[in-house]
Motif scaffolding. Structure first.
Motif, PDB file in Angstrom:
ATOM      1  N   GLY A 102      18.488 -52.151   7.430  1.00  0.00           N
ATOM      2  CA  GLY A 102      17.537 -51.386   6.616  1.00  0.00           C
ATOM      3  C   GLY A 102      17.866 -51.348   5.040  1.00  0.00           C
ATOM      4  O   GLY A 102      17.266 -50.437   4.305  1.00  0.00           O
ATOM      5  N   ARG A 103      18.847 -51.875   4.605  1.00  0.00           N
ATOM      6  CA  ARG A 103      19.310 -52.241   3.348  1.00  0.00           C
ATOM      7  C   ARG A 103      19.217 -53.509   2.755  1.00  0.00           C
ATOM      8  O   ARG A 103      19.878 -54.338   3.226  1.00  0.00           O
ATOM      9  CB  ARG A 103      20.752 -51.556   3.097  1.00  0.00           C
ATOM     10  N   SER A 104      18.303 -53.759   1.785  1.00  0.00           N
ATOM     11  CA  SER A 104      17.853 -55.089   1.401  1.00  0.00           C
ATOM     12  C   SER A 104      19.001 -55.495   0.458  1.00  0.00           C
ATOM     13  O   SER A 104      19.264 -54.769  -0.552  1.00  0.00           O
ATOM     14  CB  SER A 104      16.531 -55.234   0.931  1.00  0.00           C
ATOM     15  N   TYR A 105      19.512 -56.551   0.263  1.00  0.00           N
ATOM     16  CA  TYR A 105      20.397 -57.310  -0.318  1.00  0.00           C
ATOM     17  C   TYR A 105      20.494 -58.720  -0.180  1.00  0.00           C
ATOM     18  O   TYR A 105      20.487 -59.136   0.901  1.00  0.00           O
ATOM     19  CB  TYR A 105      21.639 -56.810  -0.510  1.00  0.00           C
ATOM     20  N   LEU A 106      20.322 -59.551  -1.244  1.00  0.00           N
ATOM     21  CA  LEU A 106      20.574 -60.828  -0.887  1.00  0.00           C
ATOM     22  C   LEU A 106      21.630 -61.472  -1.928  1.00  0.00           C
ATOM     23  O   LEU A 106      21.757 -61.294  -3.288  1.00  0.00           O
ATOM     24  CB  LEU A 106      19.208 -61.680  -1.412  1.00  0.00           C
ATOM     25  N   VAL A 107      22.550 -62.381  -0.981  1.00  0.00           N
ATOM     26  CA  VAL A 107      23.578 -63.015  -1.916  1.00  0.00           C
ATOM     27  C   VAL A 107      23.342 -64.585  -1.630  1.00  0.00           C
ATOM     28  O   VAL A 107      23.314 -64.646  -0.288  1.00  0.00           O
ATOM     29  CB  VAL A 107      24.856 -62.656  -1.578  1.00  0.00           C
ATOM     30  N   ALA A 153      11.515 -56.880   4.298  1.00  0.00           N
ATOM     31  CA  ALA A 153      11.871 -56.718   5.617  1.00  0.00           C
ATOM     32  C   ALA A 153      13.134 -55.677   5.670  1.00  0.00           C
ATOM     33  O   ALA A 153      13.570 -55.028   6.761  1.00  0.00           O
ATOM     34  CB  ALA A 153      12.322 -58.083   6.395  1.00  0.00           C
ATOM     35  N   ARG A 154      13.751 -55.413   4.571  1.00  0.00           N
ATOM     36  CA  ARG A 154      14.970 -54.536   4.596  1.00  0.00           C
ATOM     37  C   ARG A 154      16.094 -55.251   5.226  1.00  0.00           C
ATOM     38  O   ARG A 154      16.697 -54.448   5.978  1.00  0.00           O
ATOM     39  CB  ARG A 154      14.790 -53.228   4.882  1.00  0.00           C
ATOM     40  N   ILE A 155      16.442 -56.411   4.793  1.00  0.00           N
ATOM     41  CA  ILE A 155      17.722 -57.133   5.286  1.00  0.00           C
ATOM     42  C   ILE A 155      18.778 -57.555   4.166  1.00  0.00           C
ATOM     43  O   ILE A 155      18.333 -57.617   3.210  1.00  0.00           O
ATOM     44  CB  ILE A 155      16.779 -58.547   5.964  1.00  0.00           C
ATOM     45  N   ASN A 156      19.935 -57.372   4.751  1.00  0.00           N
ATOM     46  CA  ASN A 156      20.883 -57.706   3.977  1.00  0.00           C
ATOM     47  C   ASN A 156      21.483 -59.071   4.333  1.00  0.00           C
ATOM     48  O   ASN A 156      21.706 -59.534   5.491  1.00  0.00           O
ATOM     49  CB  ASN A 156      22.361 -56.860   4.110  1.00  0.00           C
ATOM     50  N   HIS A 204      13.890 -67.025  -4.749  1.00  0.00           N
ATOM     51  CA  HIS A 204      12.755 -66.262  -4.862  1.00  0.00           C
ATOM     52  C   HIS A 204      12.071 -65.653  -3.618  1.00  0.00           C
ATOM     53  O   HIS A 204      11.527 -64.580  -3.172  1.00  0.00           O
ATOM     54  CB  HIS A 204      11.616 -66.600  -6.015  1.00  0.00           C
ATOM     55  N   PHE A 205      11.898 -66.913  -2.950  1.00  0.00           N
ATOM     56  CA  PHE A 205      11.182 -66.573  -1.636  1.00  0.00           C
ATOM     57  C   PHE A 205      12.041 -65.663  -0.552  1.00  0.00           C
ATOM     58  O   PHE A 205      11.508 -64.764  -0.077  1.00  0.00           O
ATOM     59  CB  PHE A 205      11.019 -68.067  -0.854  1.00  0.00           C
ATOM     60  N   PHE A 206      13.348 -66.012  -0.569  1.00  0.00           N
ATOM     61  CA  PHE A 206      14.283 -65.085   0.330  1.00  0.00           C
ATOM     62  C   PHE A 206      14.435 -63.915  -0.174  1.00  0.00           C
ATOM     63  O   PHE A 206      14.373 -62.979   0.523  1.00  0.00           O
ATOM     64  CB  PHE A 206      15.607 -65.976   0.484  1.00  0.00           C
ATOM     65  N   GLU A 207      14.256 -63.564  -1.496  1.00  0.00           N
ATOM     66  CA  GLU A 207      14.439 -62.141  -2.114  1.00  0.00           C
ATOM     67  C   GLU A 207      13.079 -61.558  -1.511  1.00  0.00           C
ATOM     68  O   GLU A 207      13.434 -60.191  -1.208  1.00  0.00           O
ATOM     69  CB  GLU A 207      14.484 -62.284  -3.760  1.00  0.00           C
ATOM     70  N   SER A 208      12.294 -62.145  -1.607  1.00  0.00           N
ATOM     71  CA  SER A 208      10.782 -61.518  -1.286  1.00  0.00           C
ATOM     72  C   SER A 208      10.887 -61.111   0.204  1.00  0.00           C
ATOM     73  O   SER A 208      10.370 -60.143   0.413  1.00  0.00           O
ATOM     74  CB  SER A 208       9.666 -62.389  -1.479  1.00  0.00           C
ATOM     75  N   VAL A 209      11.516 -61.808   1.125  1.00  0.00           N
ATOM     76  CA  VAL A 209      11.689 -61.730   2.240  1.00  0.00           C
ATOM     77  C   VAL A 209      12.454 -60.528   2.771  1.00  0.00           C
ATOM     78  O   VAL A 209      12.155 -59.464   3.271  1.00  0.00           O
ATOM     79  CB  VAL A 209      12.105 -62.997   3.355  1.00  0.00           C
ATOM     80  N   VAL A 210      13.820 -60.835   2.196  1.00  0.00           N
ATOM     81  CA  VAL A 210      14.741 -59.699   2.563  1.00  0.00           C
ATOM     82  C   VAL A 210      14.505 -58.290   1.900  1.00  0.00           C
ATOM     83  O   VAL A 210      14.568 -57.112   2.417  1.00  0.00           O
ATOM     84  CB  VAL A 210      16.344 -60.008   1.932  1.00  0.00           C
ATOM     85  N   ASN A 211      13.832 -58.161   0.689  1.00  0.00           N
ATOM     86  CA  ASN A 211      13.285 -56.981   0.136  1.00  0.00           C
ATOM     87  C   ASN A 211      12.277 -56.166   0.966  1.00  0.00           C
ATOM     88  O   ASN A 211      12.353 -54.920   1.166  1.00  0.00           O
ATOM     89  CB  ASN A 211      12.966 -57.021  -1.294  1.00  0.00           C
TER      90      ASN A 211
END
Length: 191
Positions: free
Chosen positions: A111-116, A145-148, A136-143
């Protein structure tokens, strides 16, 4: 069945998506960007999920809006299909090779979005897909879906590196959303 149907229409894009997390890898993808279609087909097949994407956008400008908005909608669909996430494994990881390339993805569906993302590309495009749009695609997905998500890839061929990333994301997601029990895996009691 954990399913979602999402529509998003802006002045730049018009996207309809259907997602079934408990599918069998069947996909029907049309974005107008051949390489992006290929990546979404691979994501569906290797994630063992059913995915329908009908996307139109201002490709006369470039591919940015269409890829970004598709990522937004995919993230929303994942979140909708999971609901409160009760019973899921929550964590998933995968390492996927493709010839000289190797991608690694680790996910927390908490439930906490963050992309590395540790990835670099040598060409500006693969087909009509801008390589700078991978992050940018993966940032959009994780933000949405609230995925780390922590991901990395190395290799020489940009096609191989991007495809390995999409497949690693698919396998990690499949492992993270598998139903293991009835409760929510969090000491807080919610995700």
């Amino acid at each position: 069945m954990r399913k979602a149907t999402i529509s998003r229409k802006t002045k730049e894009t018009d996207i309809q998506m259907e997602l079934n997390l408990d599918g069998s890898g069947i996909s029907d993808i049309s974005t107008g960007i051949g390489f992006f279609d290929h990546m979404l087909h691979a994501f569906s097949k290797h994630g063992n999920l059913d995915l329908v994407v009908k996307a139109e956008g201002d490709l006369i400008v470039d591919d940015h809006h269409l890829i970004e908005d598709t990522g937004i909608v995919l993230g929303q669909a994942i979140a909708q299909a999971l609901g409160n996430c009760a019973g899921i494994s929550r964590f998933g990881e995968a390492r996927i090779p493709m010839d000289e390339a190797l991608a690694s993805v680790a996910l927390d569906m908490g439930g906490r979005s963050y992309l590395v993302l540790d990835a670099s590309f040598t060409a500006p495009k693969v087909g009509e897909f801008s390589t700078q749009m991978v992050k940018h695609f993966f940032e959009s997905v994780v933000n949405n879906a609230r995925i780390n998500m922590h991901a990395s890839v190395y290799g020489d061929n940009d096609h191989h590196k991007i495809e390995a990333l999409f497949k690693a994301f698919a396998y990690a997601l499949r492992r993270a959303v598998v139903v293991e029990g009835g409760g929510i895996k969090s000491t807080k009691g919610v995700l």
